[in-house]
Write an enzyme that holds these catalytic residues in place. Structure first.
Site, PDB file in Angstrom:
ATOM      1  N   ARG A 119       0.656  -0.895  -0.002  1.00 31.33           N
ATOM      2  CA  ARG A 119       0.030   0.073  -0.183  1.00 31.33           C
ATOM      3  C   ARG A 119       1.155   1.777  -0.053  1.00 31.33           C
ATOM      4  O   ARG A 119       0.505   2.339   0.521  1.00 31.33           O
ATOM      5  CB  ARG A 119      -1.122   0.185   0.632  1.00 31.33           C
ATOM      6  CG  ARG A 119      -2.036  -1.165   1.339  1.00 31.33           C
ATOM      7  CD  ARG A 119      -3.223  -0.881   2.160  1.00 31.33           C
ATOM      8  NE  ARG A 119      -4.395  -2.708   2.566  1.00 31.33           N
ATOM      9  CZ  ARG A 119      -3.521  -3.682   3.092  1.00 31.33           C
ATOM     10  NH1 ARG A 119      -2.286  -4.002   3.290  1.00 31.33           N
ATOM     11  NH2 ARG A 119      -4.265  -4.757   2.770  1.00 31.33           N
ATOM     12  N   LYS A 141       3.283  11.137 -11.618  1.00 29.63           N
ATOM     13  CA  LYS A 141       2.100  10.252 -12.407  1.00 29.63           C
ATOM     14  C   LYS A 141       3.393   9.142 -12.891  1.00 29.63           C
ATOM     15  O   LYS A 141       4.269   9.020 -13.046  1.00 29.63           O
ATOM     16  CB  LYS A 141       2.086  10.953 -14.122  1.00 29.63           C
ATOM     17  CG  LYS A 141       0.828  12.349 -13.754  1.00 29.63           C
ATOM     18  CD  LYS A 141       0.221  12.281 -15.441  1.00 29.63           C
ATOM     19  CE  LYS A 141      -0.712  13.053 -15.476  1.00 29.63           C
ATOM     20  NZ  LYS A 141      -0.720  13.476 -17.055  1.00 29.63           N
ATOM     21  N   GLU A 183       9.930  17.157 -25.617  1.00 35.95           N
ATOM     22  CA  GLU A 183       8.933  16.941 -24.629  1.00 35.95           C
ATOM     23  C   GLU A 183       9.211  18.475 -24.252  1.00 35.95           C
ATOM     24  O   GLU A 183       8.454  19.718 -23.477  1.00 35.95           O
ATOM     25  CB  GLU A 183       9.248  16.604 -23.263  1.00 35.95           C
ATOM     26  CG  GLU A 183       8.280  15.015 -24.165  1.00 35.95           C
ATOM     27  CD  GLU A 183       6.942  14.750 -23.574  1.00 35.95           C
ATOM     28  OE1 GLU A 183       6.575  15.445 -23.201  1.00 35.95           O
ATOM     29  OE2 GLU A 183       6.270  13.813 -23.533  1.00 35.95           O
ATOM     30  N   LYS A 225       7.664  22.716 -15.275  1.00 31.71           N
ATOM     31  CA  LYS A 225       6.791  21.409 -15.013  1.00 31.71           C
ATOM     32  C   LYS A 225       6.053  21.602 -13.732  1.00 31.71           C
ATOM     33  O   LYS A 225       5.710  21.326 -13.085  1.00 31.71           O
ATOM     34  CB  LYS A 225       7.216  20.484 -15.372  1.00 31.71           C
ATOM     35  CG  LYS A 225       6.203  19.088 -14.877  1.00 31.71           C
ATOM     36  CD  LYS A 225       6.529  17.652 -15.319  1.00 31.71           C
ATOM     37  CE  LYS A 225       5.740  17.136 -14.923  1.00 31.71           C
ATOM     38  NZ  LYS A 225       5.634  15.508 -15.977  1.00 31.71           N
ATOM     39  N   GLU A 235      -4.010  16.960 -11.644  1.00 29.40           N
ATOM     40  CA  GLU A 235      -3.969  17.045 -12.739  1.00 29.40           C
ATOM     41  C   GLU A 235      -6.350  17.199 -13.144  1.00 29.40           C
ATOM     42  O   GLU A 235      -6.920  16.977 -14.010  1.00 29.40           O
ATOM     43  CB  GLU A 235      -3.938  16.381 -14.220  1.00 29.40           C
ATOM     44  CG  GLU A 235      -4.360  16.969 -15.444  1.00 29.40           C
ATOM     45  CD  GLU A 235      -3.896  16.434 -16.783  1.00 29.40           C
ATOM     46  OE1 GLU A 235      -3.039  15.460 -16.844  1.00 29.40           O
ATOM     47  OE2 GLU A 235      -4.453  15.508 -17.648  1.00 29.40           O
ATOM     48  N   ARG A 239      -2.542  20.868 -15.207  1.00 24.88           N
ATOM     49  CA  ARG A 239      -1.767  20.240 -15.542  1.00 24.88           C
ATOM     50  C   ARG A 239      -2.085  19.955 -17.137  1.00 24.88           C
ATOM     51  O   ARG A 239      -1.012  19.503 -17.484  1.00 24.88           O
ATOM     52  CB  ARG A 239      -1.522  19.713 -13.651  1.00 24.88           C
ATOM     53  CG  ARG A 239      -0.896  18.297 -14.528  1.00 24.88           C
ATOM     54  CD  ARG A 239      -0.622  17.189 -13.552  1.00 24.88           C
ATOM     55  NE  ARG A 239       0.724  16.378 -14.154  1.00 24.88           N
ATOM     56  CZ  ARG A 239       1.342  15.824 -12.964  1.00 24.88           C
ATOM     57  NH1 ARG A 239       1.124  15.904 -11.934  1.00 24.88           N
ATOM     58  NH2 ARG A 239       2.317  15.272 -13.129  1.00 24.88           N
ATOM     59  N   ASN A 243       0.035  18.212 -21.820  1.00 28.87           N
ATOM     60  CA  ASN A 243      -0.094  17.149 -22.723  1.00 28.87           C
ATOM     61  C   ASN A 243      -0.526  17.479 -23.611  1.00 28.87           C
ATOM     62  O   ASN A 243      -1.071  17.039 -24.785  1.00 28.87           O
ATOM     63  CB  ASN A 243      -1.675  16.006 -22.305  1.00 28.87           C
ATOM     64  CG  ASN A 243      -1.216  15.343 -20.800  1.00 28.87           C
ATOM     65  OD1 ASN A 243      -0.420  15.185 -20.846  1.00 28.87           O
ATOM     66  ND2 ASN A 243      -2.409  15.599 -20.192  1.00 28.87           N
ATOM     67  N   HIS A 246      -0.385  15.031 -26.265  1.00 28.32           N
ATOM     68  CA  HIS A 246      -0.467  14.280 -26.175  1.00 28.32           C
ATOM     69  C   HIS A 246      -1.637  13.145 -26.795  1.00 28.32           C
ATOM     70  O   HIS A 246      -1.003  11.424 -26.683  1.00 28.32           O
ATOM     71  CB  HIS A 246      -0.024  14.066 -25.475  1.00 28.32           C
ATOM     72  CG  HIS A 246       1.171  13.801 -24.386  1.00 28.32           C
ATOM     73  ND1 HIS A 246       1.956  15.464 -24.577  1.00 28.32           N
ATOM     74  CD2 HIS A 246       2.161  13.313 -23.128  1.00 28.32           C
ATOM     75  CE1 HIS A 246       2.739  14.768 -24.093  1.00 28.32           C
ATOM     76  NE2 HIS A 246       3.359  13.845 -23.670  1.00 28.32           N
ATOM     77  N   HIS A 250      -0.913   9.899 -28.079  1.00 28.15           N
ATOM     78  CA  HIS A 250      -1.145   8.163 -27.280  1.00 28.15           C
ATOM     79  C   HIS A 250      -1.849   7.799 -29.116  1.00 28.15           C
ATOM     80  O   HIS A 250      -2.343   6.159 -28.711  1.00 28.15           O
ATOM     81  CB  HIS A 250      -2.412   9.216 -26.882  1.00 28.15           C
ATOM     82  CG  HIS A 250      -2.053   9.371 -25.410  1.00 28.15           C
ATOM     83  ND1 HIS A 250      -1.995   9.734 -24.115  1.00 28.15           N
ATOM     84  CD2 HIS A 250       0.034   9.121 -24.877  1.00 28.15           C
ATOM     85  CE1 HIS A 250      -0.780   9.527 -23.268  1.00 28.15           C
ATOM     86  NE2 HIS A 250      -0.251   9.110 -23.981  1.00 28.15           N
ATOM     87  N   HIS A 263       7.299   7.636 -27.558  1.00 27.30           N
ATOM     88  CA  HIS A 263       6.414   8.607 -27.375  1.00 27.30           C
ATOM     89  C   HIS A 263       6.841  10.093 -27.849  1.00 27.30           C
ATOM     90  O   HIS A 263       5.705  10.701 -27.996  1.00 27.30           O
ATOM     91  CB  HIS A 263       6.401   8.592 -25.441  1.00 27.30           C
ATOM     92  CG  HIS A 263       5.829   9.377 -25.099  1.00 27.30           C
ATOM     93  ND1 HIS A 263       4.277   9.376 -24.955  1.00 27.30           N
ATOM     94  CD2 HIS A 263       6.306  10.540 -23.890  1.00 27.30           C
ATOM     95  CE1 HIS A 263       3.838  10.223 -24.390  1.00 27.30           C
ATOM     96  NE2 HIS A 263       5.012  11.157 -23.839  1.00 27.30           N
TER      97      HIS A 263
END
Ligand code: NAD
Ligand code: GLY
Length: 361
Positions: A119, A141, A183, A225, A235, A239, A243, A246, A250, A263
């Site tokens: 956990r 993330k 990026e 960032k 997000e 935030r 992206n 993206h 994606h 990527h």
């Protein structure tokens, strides 16, 4: 050595950027407990694992290493389980610390393993690609891919520290360096116009692997960032500007099969599409489209989407994107150089035009 801080209250942490960071001075203060597990891959291990283990050896830790297969195609639950196997076989307890030594794939997986193991245990990011230094190691993330969508299984989970030792970039293949530069260019477009101009003037130094230029890119990108993440860790709003490109990217990565387009390459073609659509909507001048294209090309990045993808392929895959899950499609678009917005308010016909244009030039 440059250091900055991601300001997140009790979850705040430092980012160290420089050379010679594989040392007890930077590692020890961020290690909790006596058990340390380094998660890396079969490419990075022969290059840097020994140096890291030597830096840890004087600390009296029980050291374990998990070496995963390399590649985006292994960023899945099955591979993640190998980390849990290693931790459980070594009887690691809740006071252990994980260290992610590798690019974004390793950082995302080790971070997610840390979020889940018993956990939640502490972890440190040691990013070894430019992309992971400027983006994935910062902001918490973590996660893995699902066959139906990229990064669909994951958690927000912040590291204890990020150690970006730019000297490791010397061994990075140029195609991977370029993927990281995508990026870096993103920050210029979304929130840092003067950095975009700096990149236009210095892209040759960056691509030649000049250490000072690369360190500057990492510092400036992490500053940008860190500000955005401090404002909106999970997000809920701003935030999402991180992206840019993206949602298109994606779709490309998923359609082409994970790992075939890097990527950063998919993000580059995707940013071209986002800037193109922003221009069609009258938000930015045509010359920004050309400046973006020139910069991406100078960084040896693709500006054209795959010829075998139809507009419908894009629209179907983009609908799976996380930003679209709670309703209609939302895109990150530019209002100006250095100013991005997340919006569902775009003309579907203009989007069709952008998609059609994306495979032409
Ligand atoms: P990667 O982790 O696959 O690394 C690229 C390649 O470089 C790999 O083959 C790797 O083994 C190799 N490598 C790593 N360091 C090296 C070095 N110093 N020298 C030589 N080779 C080295 O890819 P990446 O571009 O670092 O990361 C991409 C991943 O990051 C994607 O899965 C993407 O979804 C994720 N990502 C996450 C976030 C986030 O916020 N968590 C942000 C952006 C991207
Ligand atoms: N790479 C996007 C983010 O961290 O939010």
């Amino acid at each position: 050595m440059h250091s900055l801080k991601v300001e997140l209250g009790e979850r705040s942490y430092p980012i160290y950027i420089g050379e010679g960071l594989f040392s007890p001075e930077y590692l020890t203060p961020h290690i909790h407990g006596r058990q340390v597990c380094v998660v890396t891959n079969e490419t990075v291990a022969p290059l840097y694992l020994q140096t890291l283990l030597e830096a840890l050896s004087g600390g009296g830790y029980t050291l374990e290493t998990v070496v995963l297969p390399d590649g985006e195609k292994h960023k899945n639950l099955e591979t993640l389980n190998l980390v849990f196997d290693g931790l459980l076989q070594a009887r690691f307890n809740r006071q252990c610390t994980l260290i992610a030594l590798g690019g974004g794939v390793i950082g995302d997986m080790a971070g997610f393993a840390a979020a889940c193991y018993q956990r939640g245990v502490k972890f440190i990011q040691i990013p070894t690609t430019l992309l992971s230094m400027v983006d994935s190691s910062v902001g918490g993330k973590t996660g893995v891919n699902h066959p139906l969508g990229k990064n669909m299984i994951g958690a927000f989970y912040q590291p204890q520290a990020v150690l970006a030792d730019v000297s490791v970039l010397k061994s990075l293949p140029v195609r991977e360096l370029a993927a990281g530069v995508a990026e870096v260019i993103k920050y210029g477009l979304i929130c840092d116009a003067s950095f975009f101009v700096w990149l236009e003037e210095n892209i040759a130094r960056v691509m030649a692997g000049d250490t000072d230029a690369l360190a500057y890119c990492v510092v400036r990108s992490c500053e940008d960032k860190a500000k955005v993440v401090a404002e909106d860790e999970r997000e809920g709003g701003v935030r999402a500007i991180l992206n840019l490109g993206h949602t298109f990217g994606h779709a490309i990565e998923t359609a082409q099969g994970y790992g075939n387009w890097l990527h950063g390459e998919a993000v580059a073609a995707g940013m071209m599409m986002a800037v193109d659509l922003s221009q069609r909507m009258g938000n930015v001048p045509a010359d920004l489209v050309e400046r973006t294209r020139s910069l991406l090309l100078a960084a040896r990045l693709p500006t054209i989407a795959p010829a075998d993808m139809s507009n419908d392929d894009f629209l179907t895959l983009m609908a799976v994107d996380k930003k679209a899950m709670d309703g209609g499609l939302r895109l990150v678009l530019l209002e100006a150089l250095g100013k991005a917005v997340v919006t569902a308010d775009f003309d579907a016909q203009l989007l069709e035009q952008t998609l059609t244009q994306s495979r032409i030039a």
